[in-house]
Design an enzyme around this catalytic site. Structure first.
Site, PDB file in Angstrom:
ATOM      1  N   GLY A   7       0.828  -1.211   0.000  1.00  0.00           N
ATOM      2  CA  GLY A   7       0.000   0.000   0.000  1.00  0.00           C
ATOM      3  C   GLY A   7       0.862   1.261   0.000  1.00  0.00           C
ATOM      4  O   GLY A   7       0.411   2.332   0.421  1.00  0.00           O
ATOM      5  N   GLY A   8       2.079   1.138  -0.505  1.00  0.00           N
ATOM      6  CA  GLY A   8       3.025   2.263  -0.462  1.00  0.00           C
ATOM      7  C   GLY A   8       2.661   3.408  -1.385  1.00  0.00           C
ATOM      8  O   GLY A   8       3.236   4.494  -1.284  1.00  0.00           O
ATOM      9  N   PHE A  11      -2.228   7.037   0.626  1.00  0.00           N
ATOM     10  CA  PHE A  11      -2.090   8.308   1.362  1.00  0.00           C
ATOM     11  C   PHE A  11      -0.992   8.220   2.429  1.00  0.00           C
ATOM     12  O   PHE A  11      -0.010   8.974   2.398  1.00  0.00           O
ATOM     13  CB  PHE A  11      -3.458   8.640   1.971  1.00  0.00           C
ATOM     14  CG  PHE A  11      -3.473   9.726   2.998  1.00  0.00           C
ATOM     15  CD1 PHE A  11      -2.765  10.911   2.817  1.00  0.00           C
ATOM     16  CD2 PHE A  11      -4.226   9.570   4.167  1.00  0.00           C
ATOM     17  CE1 PHE A  11      -2.807  11.915   3.779  1.00  0.00           C
ATOM     18  CE2 PHE A  11      -4.277  10.565   5.120  1.00  0.00           C
ATOM     19  CZ  PHE A  11      -3.559  11.735   4.930  1.00  0.00           C
ATOM     20  N   LEU A  73       0.451  -1.662   4.921  1.00  0.00           N
ATOM     21  CA  LEU A  73      -0.564  -0.600   4.909  1.00  0.00           C
ATOM     22  C   LEU A  73      -1.694  -0.912   3.932  1.00  0.00           C
ATOM     23  O   LEU A  73      -2.732  -0.245   3.961  1.00  0.00           O
ATOM     24  CB  LEU A  73       0.085   0.734   4.500  1.00  0.00           C
ATOM     25  CG  LEU A  73       1.305   1.201   5.316  1.00  0.00           C
ATOM     26  CD1 LEU A  73       1.880   2.478   4.715  1.00  0.00           C
ATOM     27  CD2 LEU A  73       0.918   1.454   6.767  1.00  0.00           C
ATOM     28  N   TYR A 177     -15.092  -2.567   8.582  1.00  0.00           N
ATOM     29  CA  TYR A 177     -13.691  -2.151   8.553  1.00  0.00           C
ATOM     30  C   TYR A 177     -13.029  -2.430   9.902  1.00  0.00           C
ATOM     31  O   TYR A 177     -11.930  -3.004   9.967  1.00  0.00           O
ATOM     32  CB  TYR A 177     -13.632  -0.659   8.213  1.00  0.00           C
ATOM     33  CG  TYR A 177     -12.270  -0.052   8.374  1.00  0.00           C
ATOM     34  CD1 TYR A 177     -11.230  -0.423   7.527  1.00  0.00           C
ATOM     35  CD2 TYR A 177     -12.011   0.892   9.370  1.00  0.00           C
ATOM     36  CE1 TYR A 177      -9.973   0.129   7.677  1.00  0.00           C
ATOM     37  CE2 TYR A 177     -10.766   1.443   9.522  1.00  0.00           C
ATOM     38  CZ  TYR A 177      -9.745   1.065   8.674  1.00  0.00           C
ATOM     39  OH  TYR A 177      -8.495   1.611   8.827  1.00  0.00           O
TER      40      TYR A 177
HETATM   41  C1  UD1 Z   1     -11.522   7.310  10.552  1.00  0.00           C
HETATM   42  C2  UD1 Z   1     -11.007   6.617   9.306  1.00  0.00           C
HETATM   43  C3  UD1 Z   1     -10.716   5.188   9.610  1.00  0.00           C
HETATM   44  C4  UD1 Z   1      -9.779   5.134  10.804  1.00  0.00           C
HETATM   45  C5  UD1 Z   1     -10.383   5.868  11.989  1.00  0.00           C
HETATM   46  C6  UD1 Z   1      -9.413   5.897  13.166  1.00  0.00           C
HETATM   47  C7  UD1 Z   1     -11.749   7.353   7.099  1.00  0.00           C
HETATM   48  C8  UD1 Z   1     -12.846   7.327   6.088  1.00  0.00           C
HETATM   49  N1  UD1 Z   1     -12.003   6.691   8.243  1.00  0.00           N
HETATM   50  O1  UD1 Z   1     -12.804   6.781  10.922  1.00  0.00           O
HETATM   51  O2  UD1 Z   1     -10.095   4.586   8.483  1.00  0.00           O
HETATM   52  O3  UD1 Z   1      -9.536   3.809  11.133  1.00  0.00           O
HETATM   53  O4  UD1 Z   1     -10.638   7.200  11.619  1.00  0.00           O
HETATM   54  O5  UD1 Z   1      -9.926   6.613  14.246  1.00  0.00           O
HETATM   55  O6  UD1 Z   1     -10.705   7.932   6.903  1.00  0.00           O
HETATM   56  N2  UD1 Z   1     -18.649  13.270   9.402  1.00  0.00           N
HETATM   57  C9  UD1 Z   1     -19.317  14.472   9.198  1.00  0.00           C
HETATM   58  N3  UD1 Z   1     -19.578  14.859   7.921  1.00  0.00           N
HETATM   59  C10 UD1 Z   1     -19.217  14.126   6.821  1.00  0.00           C
HETATM   60  C11 UD1 Z   1     -18.543  12.894   7.041  1.00  0.00           C
HETATM   61  C12 UD1 Z   1     -18.275  12.499   8.340  1.00  0.00           C
HETATM   62  O7  UD1 Z   1     -19.640  15.177  10.147  1.00  0.00           O
HETATM   63  O8  UD1 Z   1     -19.484  14.536   5.689  1.00  0.00           O
HETATM   64  C13 UD1 Z   1     -18.382  12.844  10.790  1.00  0.00           C
HETATM   65  C14 UD1 Z   1     -18.792  11.414  11.070  1.00  0.00           C
HETATM   66  O9  UD1 Z   1     -20.140  11.339  11.431  1.00  0.00           O
HETATM   67  C15 UD1 Z   1     -17.861  11.042  12.205  1.00  0.00           C
HETATM   68  C16 UD1 Z   1     -16.609  11.887  11.937  1.00  0.00           C
HETATM   69  O10 UD1 Z   1     -16.971  12.877  11.008  1.00  0.00           O
HETATM   70  O11 UD1 Z   1     -18.408  11.418  13.429  1.00  0.00           O
HETATM   71  C17 UD1 Z   1     -15.429  11.134  11.394  1.00  0.00           C
HETATM   72  O12 UD1 Z   1     -15.804  10.408  10.256  1.00  0.00           O
HETATM   73  P1  UD1 Z   1     -14.732   9.720   9.266  1.00  0.00           P
HETATM   74  O13 UD1 Z   1     -13.756  10.701   8.764  1.00  0.00           O
HETATM   75  O14 UD1 Z   1     -15.502   8.931   8.255  1.00  0.00           O
HETATM   76  O15 UD1 Z   1     -13.862   8.812  10.191  1.00  0.00           O
HETATM   77  P2  UD1 Z   1     -13.968   7.780  11.381  1.00  0.00           P
HETATM   78  O16 UD1 Z   1     -15.228   7.023  11.390  1.00  0.00           O
HETATM   79  O17 UD1 Z   1     -13.583   8.523  12.606  1.00  0.00           O
END
Ligand code: UD1
Length: 342
Positions: A7-8, A11, A73, A177
């Protein structure tokens, strides 16, 4: 060392590869260049690149030739779109890791640094005023639809105060996931016990920074907000915006991963990887909007059932045992990301 980064081309992977070069390691990359993840396969300067799947045994055997350590990764990330995603998470993450471990055993490669995640803890642990440390009850769709987003005590239903979760907190994966990340850690432990290999499981928090995937169903919230702002739209904040995360810069994450690869050489050890300063998603939206001088974020009350409310890590083990220190301050990181090209 000769290090294989699966996965190098991703991101986090690109930042890890750059960091490894800066520390004079020889780097080989194995990446599938999946079109749903990579919008155009940019080259990786200086690395020997194998284009292929971690489930392909012939590719793995060639990629592991002469390798001292693996940083794994390659994975399908994000929350998933719907239940139809289950097989792809299992096939990519569970089976991919199992094939990699079997190949490492065949080729006598004994050192693994694994990308895990804070989502393995689910809602983690929280404090009930009456029952002390408890595991929050799963959040119900009806309660969330009524605007009650905070997790409650499974015994008395009271609203809980949050704590920072340590690495000994029990697993509680709540989506496909997260489940696949737990599985990866268990497969790696099995492998280590049988082969005598070492495993550092890096439980990443919410990673952000230049090169973050965007405009895919699997993009993280910081990238989604930035894309909206670049279209001139207000970021759409789910729930009431009070959900807490720890946004950690991708260069800090890469540095932690490289330190673990270099320094963790015996047994199985998990490390939380977070900046140490929890923020709300609402605050992050405001910081990003301010950095680009864009529209004020809108708090929508919408929700995704698989989301956990708060995930905040205690990353002191990483600091104490590997000598890691996060170097990028939140506000600087947000400004840098907002200015990055792409
Ligand atoms: C993220 C990562 C996951 C990682 C984890 C570690 C992604 C997609 N997910 O999960 O790979 O293992 O952190 O902690 O990178 N939200 C909004 N508006 C939006 C989209 C999301 O408010 O348009 C909110 C969601 O409801 C959530 C928060 O943002 O409460 C974070 O969401 P997201 O970035 O998808 O990540 P995680 O579920 O925290």
């Amino acid at each position: 060392m000769h290090i294989l980064v699966t996965g190098g081309a991703g991101f986090i992977g690109r930042h890890v590869v750059a960091g490894l070069f800066a520390r004079d390691h020889a780097v080989r990359v194995l990446d599938s260049f999946r079109p749903d993840v990579h919008q155009g396969a940019r080259p990786i300067d200086g690395a020997e690149v194998f284009s292929g799947d971690v489930r392909d045994r012939a590719v793995l055997d060639r990629a592991l030739d002469g390798i001292d350590a693996v940083i794994h990764l390659a994975a399908k990330v994000g929350l998933g779109v719907d239940i139809g995603d289950l097989p792809d998470y299992a096939a990519t993450n569970d089976l991919g890791t199992a094939e990699l471990l079997a190949a490492m055993a065949r080729k006598g490669v004994g050192r693994l640094t694994l990308a895990s995640s804070m989502v393995v803890y689910g809602e983690g642990e929280a404090q009930c005023p009456e029952h002390g440390a408890v595991r929050p009850a799963p959040r119900r769709a009806e309660a969330m639809a009524a605007g009650a987003f905070e997790p409650t005590c499974p015994h008395c239903g009271r609203t809980l105060g949050t704590t920072l979760v340590g690495e000994t907190t029990a697993f509680d994966p709540r989506n496909a996931y997260a489940t696949s990340k737990v599985a990866q850690e268990f497969y790696a432990s099995n492998w280590a016990r049988v082969t005598g290999g070492s495993v550092a499981a890096m439980r990443y928090h919410n990673v952000y920074g230049p090169g973050m995937p965007k405009d895919t169903p699997y993009a993280g919230v910081a990238a989604i907000f930035l894309s909206a702002l670049r279209r001139g739209e207000a970021p759409s904040v789910f729930e009431d915006g009070g959900q807490r995360r720890d946004f950690v810069h991708v260069r800090d994450v890469a540095a932690a991963t490289i330190l673990a690869c270099e320094r963790h050489t015996t047994g199985v050890r998990a490390f939380n990887v977070g900046s140490g300063t929890p923020r709300t998603v609402g605050d992050m939206a405001v910081a990003l909007a301010r950095a680009v001088d864009g529209p004020v974020p809108v708090v929508t009350g919408r929700f995704r059932l698989g989301d956990v409310r708060h995930i905040t890590a205690d990353s002191s083990r990483l600091v104490a045992e590997l000598g890691w220190r996060p170097a990028v301050a939140f506000d600087d990181g947000m400004v840098e990301m907002s200015r990055a090209v792409g």
